[in-house]
Design a protein around this motif. Structure first.
Motif, PDB file in Angstrom:
ATOM      1  N   VAL A 144       0.879  -1.170   0.000  1.00 28.49           N
ATOM      2  CA  VAL A 144       0.000   0.000   0.000  1.00 28.49           C
ATOM      3  C   VAL A 144       0.913   1.216   0.000  1.00 28.49           C
ATOM      4  CG1 VAL A 144      -1.743   1.300   1.278  1.00 28.49           C
ATOM      5  CG2 VAL A 144      -1.821  -1.204   1.271  1.00 28.49           C
ATOM      6  N   TRP A 145       0.773   2.061  -1.014  1.00 31.75           N
ATOM      7  CA  TRP A 145       1.619   3.243  -1.179  1.00 31.75           C
ATOM      8  C   TRP A 145       0.708   4.459  -1.260  1.00 31.75           C
ATOM      9  CZ3 TRP A 145       7.005   3.791  -2.098  1.00 31.75           C
ATOM     10  CH2 TRP A 145       7.411   5.039  -2.549  1.00 31.75           C
ATOM     11  N   ILE A 146       0.848   5.374  -0.296  1.00 37.50           N
ATOM     12  CA  ILE A 146       0.058   6.608  -0.283  1.00 37.50           C
ATOM     13  C   ILE A 146       1.038   7.767  -0.205  1.00 37.50           C
ATOM     14  CG2 ILE A 146      -1.702   7.945   0.932  1.00 37.50           C
ATOM     15  CD1 ILE A 146      -2.694   5.294   2.149  1.00 37.50           C
ATOM     16  N   GLU A 147       0.833   8.776  -1.040  1.00 39.76           N
ATOM     17  CA  GLU A 147       1.737   9.918  -1.030  1.00 39.76           C
ATOM     18  C   GLU A 147       1.000  11.216  -1.320  1.00 39.76           C
ATOM     19  OE1 GLU A 147       3.899  10.641  -5.023  1.00 39.76           O
ATOM     20  OE2 GLU A 147       3.922   8.472  -4.745  1.00 39.76           O
ATOM     21  N   GLY A 148       1.634  12.308  -0.945  1.00 42.50           N
ATOM     22  CA  GLY A 148       1.180  13.614  -1.361  1.00 42.50           C
ATOM     23  C   GLY A 148       0.319  14.407  -0.396  1.00 42.50           C
ATOM     24  N   LYS A 149      -0.415  15.334  -0.994  1.00 50.04           N
ATOM     25  CA  LYS A 149      -1.169  16.345  -0.244  1.00 50.04           C
ATOM     26  C   LYS A 149      -2.262  15.759   0.646  1.00 50.04           C
ATOM     27  CE  LYS A 149      -0.230  19.898  -3.622  1.00 50.04           C
ATOM     28  NZ  LYS A 149      -0.768  20.824  -4.617  1.00 50.04           N
ATOM     29  N   ARG A 150      -2.806  14.627   0.261  1.00 53.97           N
ATOM     30  CA  ARG A 150      -3.847  14.015   1.103  1.00 53.97           C
ATOM     31  C   ARG A 150      -3.282  13.669   2.478  1.00 53.97           C
ATOM     32  NH1 ARG A 150      -5.949  10.049  -3.630  1.00 53.97           N
ATOM     33  NH2 ARG A 150      -6.940  11.666  -4.860  1.00 53.97           N
ATOM     34  N   LEU A 151      -2.044  13.233   2.507  1.00 52.58           N
ATOM     35  CA  LEU A 151      -1.407  12.927   3.790  1.00 52.58           C
ATOM     36  C   LEU A 151      -1.199  14.191   4.606  1.00 52.58           C
ATOM     37  CD1 LEU A 151       1.264  10.290   2.693  1.00 52.58           C
ATOM     38  CD2 LEU A 151      -0.783   9.876   4.042  1.00 52.58           C
ATOM     39  N   SER A 152      -0.533  15.171   4.005  1.00 51.54           N
ATOM     40  CA  SER A 152      -0.215  16.386   4.761  1.00 51.54           C
ATOM     41  C   SER A 152      -1.471  17.145   5.173  1.00 51.54           C
ATOM     42  CB  SER A 152       0.739  17.289   3.977  1.00 51.54           C
ATOM     43  OG  SER A 152       0.231  17.579   2.701  1.00 51.54           O
ATOM     44  N   ALA A 153      -2.525  17.081   4.384  1.00 52.45           N
ATOM     45  CA  ALA A 153      -3.778  17.765   4.743  1.00 52.45           C
ATOM     46  C   ALA A 153      -4.403  17.182   6.008  1.00 52.45           C
ATOM     47  CB  ALA A 153      -4.772  17.669   3.586  1.00 52.45           C
ATOM     48  N   ASN A 154      -3.998  15.958   6.368  1.00 55.54           N
ATOM     49  CA  ASN A 154      -4.554  15.303   7.560  1.00 55.54           C
ATOM     50  C   ASN A 154      -3.519  15.096   8.656  1.00 55.54           C
ATOM     51  OD1 ASN A 154      -7.479  14.554   6.935  1.00 55.54           O
ATOM     52  ND2 ASN A 154      -6.390  14.097   5.049  1.00 55.54           N
ATOM     53  N   ALA A 160      -9.003   4.058   1.120  1.00 52.24           N
ATOM     54  CA  ALA A 160      -8.399   4.756   2.258  1.00 52.24           C
ATOM     55  C   ALA A 160      -9.274   5.953   2.619  1.00 52.24           C
ATOM     56  CB  ALA A 160      -6.991   5.214   1.921  1.00 52.24           C
ATOM     57  N   THR A 161      -9.742   5.969   3.869  1.00 50.22           N
ATOM     58  CA  THR A 161     -10.553   7.079   4.368  1.00 50.22           C
ATOM     59  C   THR A 161      -9.668   7.965   5.233  1.00 50.22           C
ATOM     60  OG1 THR A 161     -12.530   5.689   4.339  1.00 50.22           O
ATOM     61  CG2 THR A 161     -12.620   7.685   5.683  1.00 50.22           C
ATOM     62  N   PHE A 162      -9.585   9.239   4.866  1.00 45.54           N
ATOM     63  CA  PHE A 162      -8.726  10.197   5.546  1.00 45.54           C
ATOM     64  C   PHE A 162      -9.537  11.057   6.504  1.00 45.54           C
ATOM     65  CE2 PHE A 162      -6.503   9.005   1.796  1.00 45.54           C
ATOM     66  CZ  PHE A 162      -5.157   9.143   2.065  1.00 45.54           C
ATOM     67  N   GLU A 163      -9.063  11.134   7.725  1.00 44.80           N
ATOM     68  CA  GLU A 163      -9.603  12.017   8.742  1.00 44.80           C
ATOM     69  C   GLU A 163      -8.406  12.721   9.379  1.00 44.80           C
ATOM     70  OE1 GLU A 163     -12.567  10.102  11.393  1.00 44.80           O
ATOM     71  OE2 GLU A 163     -12.040   8.300  10.259  1.00 44.80           O
ATOM     72  N   PRO A 164      -8.623  13.836  10.069  1.00 45.48           N
ATOM     73  CA  PRO A 164      -7.494  14.456  10.753  1.00 45.48           C
ATOM     74  C   PRO A 164      -6.825  13.457  11.705  1.00 45.48           C
ATOM     75  CG  PRO A 164      -9.349  15.951  10.708  1.00 45.48           C
ATOM     76  CD  PRO A 164      -9.845  14.619  10.199  1.00 45.48           C
ATOM     77  N   LYS A 165      -5.535  13.233  11.507  1.00 48.42           N
ATOM     78  CA  LYS A 165      -4.688  12.384  12.345  1.00 48.42           C
ATOM     79  C   LYS A 165      -5.030  10.898  12.263  1.00 48.42           C
ATOM     80  CE  LYS A 165      -3.659  16.066  15.575  1.00 48.42           C
ATOM     81  NZ  LYS A 165      -3.511  16.431  16.971  1.00 48.42           N
TER      82      LYS A 165
END
Length: 100
Positions: free
Chosen positions: A18-28, A85-90
């Motif tokens: 599983v590889w996740i990168e970029g703004k979606r990570l930093s935004a959370n 992948a569901t993104f929430e703060p932290k």
């Protein structure tokens, strides 16, 4: 809270990755160097920011990267071609998506 679909890759053609990168990570809150912990269950992986976590976000300041591969990833997502992948703060929750 937003959910995105990612292709499940492989590491050296053997293990699921599983590889996740970029703004979606930093935004959370998952910026380069951020410590986090991984919670696994039968059908999902949850990543939670934790200053005492054993894992860290790699990459650069402008392109943070989370790269997970190994036996537990293979077991949890066995038979899947994609993950959601569901993104929430932290917090990021990853579950199996489309099956082969």
């Amino acid at each position: 809270m937003k959910t995105y679909n990612y292709k499940l890759g492989s590491n050296r053609g053997i293990r699921n990755r599983v590889w996740i990168e970029g703004k979606r990570l930093s935004a959370n809150g998952f910026n380069r160097g951020t410590r986090y912990r991984k919670i696994t269950s039968e059908n999902k992986i949850i990543l939670v920011i934790d200053s005492n976590g054993s894992l860290g976000v790699a990459g650069t300041d402008t392109r943070p990267i989370i790269d997970m591969c190994g036996q537990n990833v293979a077991e949890i997502f066995n038979g899947h071609e994609r993950v959601n992948a569901t993104f929430e703060p932290k917090k990021i929750t990853i579950i199996g998506g489309e099956k082969a």
